[in-house]
Write a protein that holds these residues in place. Sequence first.
Motif, short mmCIF file in Angstrom:
data_model
loop_
_atom_site.label_atom_id
_atom_site.label_comp_id
_atom_site.label_asym_id
_atom_site.label_seq_id
_atom_site.Cartn_x
_atom_site.Cartn_y
_atom_site.Cartn_z
N LYS A 82 47.80 34.69 49.85
CA LYS A 82 48.39 36.01 50.07
C LYS A 82 47.77 37.09 49.18
O LYS A 82 47.77 38.27 49.54
N HIS A 83 47.25 36.68 48.03
CA HIS A 83 46.80 37.65 47.02
C HIS A 83 45.56 37.12 46.31
O HIS A 83 45.47 35.93 45.98
N ILE A 84 44.60 38.03 46.11
CA ILE A 84 43.38 37.70 45.37
C ILE A 84 43.06 38.86 44.42
O ILE A 84 43.20 40.03 44.78
N PHE A 85 42.63 38.53 43.22
CA PHE A 85 42.06 39.54 42.32
C PHE A 85 40.55 39.50 42.44
O PHE A 85 39.95 38.44 42.61
N LYS A 86 39.93 40.68 42.36
CA LYS A 86 38.47 40.79 42.44
C LYS A 86 37.93 41.35 41.15
O LYS A 86 38.32 42.45 40.72
N LEU A 87 37.05 40.61 40.52
CA LEU A 87 36.46 41.00 39.24
C LEU A 87 34.99 41.35 39.43
O LEU A 87 34.25 40.63 40.10
N ASP A 88 34.59 42.46 38.84
CA ASP A 88 33.22 42.95 38.94
C ASP A 88 32.44 42.44 37.72
O ASP A 88 32.79 42.77 36.58
N PRO A 89 31.37 41.66 37.94
CA PRO A 89 30.61 41.13 36.80
C PRO A 89 29.90 42.20 35.99
O PRO A 89 29.44 41.93 34.87
N ALA A 90 29.81 43.42 36.53
CA ALA A 90 29.15 44.51 35.81
C ALA A 90 30.14 45.32 34.97
O ALA A 90 29.73 46.25 34.27
N LYS A 91 31.43 44.98 35.05
CA LYS A 91 32.44 45.71 34.28
C LYS A 91 32.98 44.84 33.16
O LYS A 91 33.07 43.62 33.28
N GLU A 92 33.38 45.50 32.08
CA GLU A 92 33.94 44.80 30.93
C GLU A 92 35.41 44.48 31.16
O GLU A 92 36.16 45.30 31.69
N ILE A 93 35.80 43.27 30.77
CA ILE A 93 37.21 42.89 30.78
C ILE A 93 37.47 42.05 29.54
O ILE A 93 36.70 41.14 29.22
N SER A 94 38.53 42.38 28.81
CA SER A 94 38.83 41.67 27.58
C SER A 94 39.32 40.26 27.89
O SER A 94 39.77 39.97 29.01
N ASN A 95 39.27 39.39 26.90
CA ASN A 95 39.79 38.03 27.07
C ASN A 95 41.28 38.06 27.39
O ASN A 95 41.78 37.26 28.18
N GLU A 96 41.99 38.99 26.76
CA GLU A 96 43.43 39.10 27.00
C GLU A 96 43.72 39.46 28.45
O GLU A 96 44.57 38.84 29.11
N HIS A 97 43.02 40.44 28.98
CA HIS A 97 43.25 40.86 30.36
C HIS A 97 42.76 39.81 31.36
O HIS A 97 43.39 39.62 32.41
N LEU A 98 41.68 39.13 31.02
CA LEU A 98 41.21 38.06 31.91
C LEU A 98 42.24 36.94 31.99
O LEU A 98 42.49 36.38 33.07
N GLU A 99 42.84 36.62 30.86
CA GLU A 99 43.89 35.60 30.87
C GLU A 99 45.07 36.05 31.72
O GLU A 99 45.65 35.25 32.47
N MET A 100 45.45 37.31 31.61
CA MET A 100 46.55 37.83 32.43
C MET A 100 46.25 37.67 33.92
O MET A 100 47.11 37.28 34.72
N VAL A 101 45.02 37.96 34.31
CA VAL A 101 44.61 37.83 35.71
C VAL A 101 44.65 36.37 36.16
O VAL A 101 45.24 36.04 37.20
N CYS A 102 44.05 35.51 35.36
CA CYS A 102 43.91 34.11 35.77
C CYS A 102 45.22 33.33 35.70
O CYS A 102 45.38 32.32 36.40
N GLU A 103 46.17 33.79 34.90
CA GLU A 103 47.46 33.12 34.77
C GLU A 103 48.56 33.85 35.54
O GLU A 103 49.74 33.55 35.39
N SER A 104 48.18 34.79 36.39
CA SER A 104 49.15 35.66 37.07
C SER A 104 49.87 34.99 38.23
O SER A 104 50.90 35.47 38.69
N GLY A 105 49.29 33.90 38.75
CA GLY A 105 49.83 33.29 39.95
C GLY A 105 49.11 33.70 41.21
O GLY A 105 49.47 33.28 42.32
N THR A 106 48.07 34.54 41.08
CA THR A 106 47.25 34.91 42.23
C THR A 106 46.61 33.66 42.83
O THR A 106 46.46 32.63 42.15
N ASP A 107 46.25 33.73 44.09
CA ASP A 107 45.73 32.55 44.77
C ASP A 107 44.27 32.25 44.43
O ASP A 107 43.84 31.11 44.53
#
Length: 225
Positions: free
Chosen positions: A5-30
């Motif tokens: 139902k839900h996907i997050f899309k991450l751009d490899p050319a953009k910066e994302i902190s470890n904290e925010h990446l953890e939030m994305v990956c542990e969010s319950g998204t599919d």
Amino acid sequence: MNEWKHIFKLDPAKEISNEHLEMVCESGTDAVIVGGTDNVTLDGVMNLLMRIRRYSITCILEISTMEAIAPGFDYYFIPMVMNSKAKKWMMDMQHQAIKQYRELMNWNEIFFEGYCILNQDAKAFTHTNSFMPDDGDVTAYAYMAEHVFHLPIFYMEYSGKYGNPKLVEQVKSELESTLLFYGGGIENVSQAREIKEHADVIIVGNGIYTDIEEAIKTVKAVKEY
């Protein structure tokens, strides 16, 4: 994938902190898609993949350039830009990839997407030499994606701009077995629910980088829908 139902899309050319990446990956998204338009490099893709692999989440590479194709992803999505004026983006790049890599391809991991880019201000729109289709064009492309090309996915890509929910509804009415993916401009729970009313899967990308808290809320919003 039919249950997503839900996907997050991450751009490899953009910066994302470890904290925010953890939030994305542990969010319950599919799943998480790695993909972008500008400055997508093999090093950037591999670096982001290694960081995502710390978490038990399905990881997809959406291929925008052959130079950044990397092993180790669960799935590979290959766009076919249906409203591009250049045959390159509909067939030639896909042909070259198959010619070069077909001996290595696992077709259980590879899915072609019928792409329709609907934001003429987006970099992807210009990059793929696309034209702005009217509503009839878009619904016809969706019909072609399913009945002519038998593609598993039709992707309405608004690239940072919030799209037209009525058009999403019209497109969905053309599809039976092909899944409808929607991406673009979803920044809050209300928008996520409005689009999910018709789309099979919503993709949230830019919101990760502009307001991570609101982006995370979209997962629960559509999962409970």
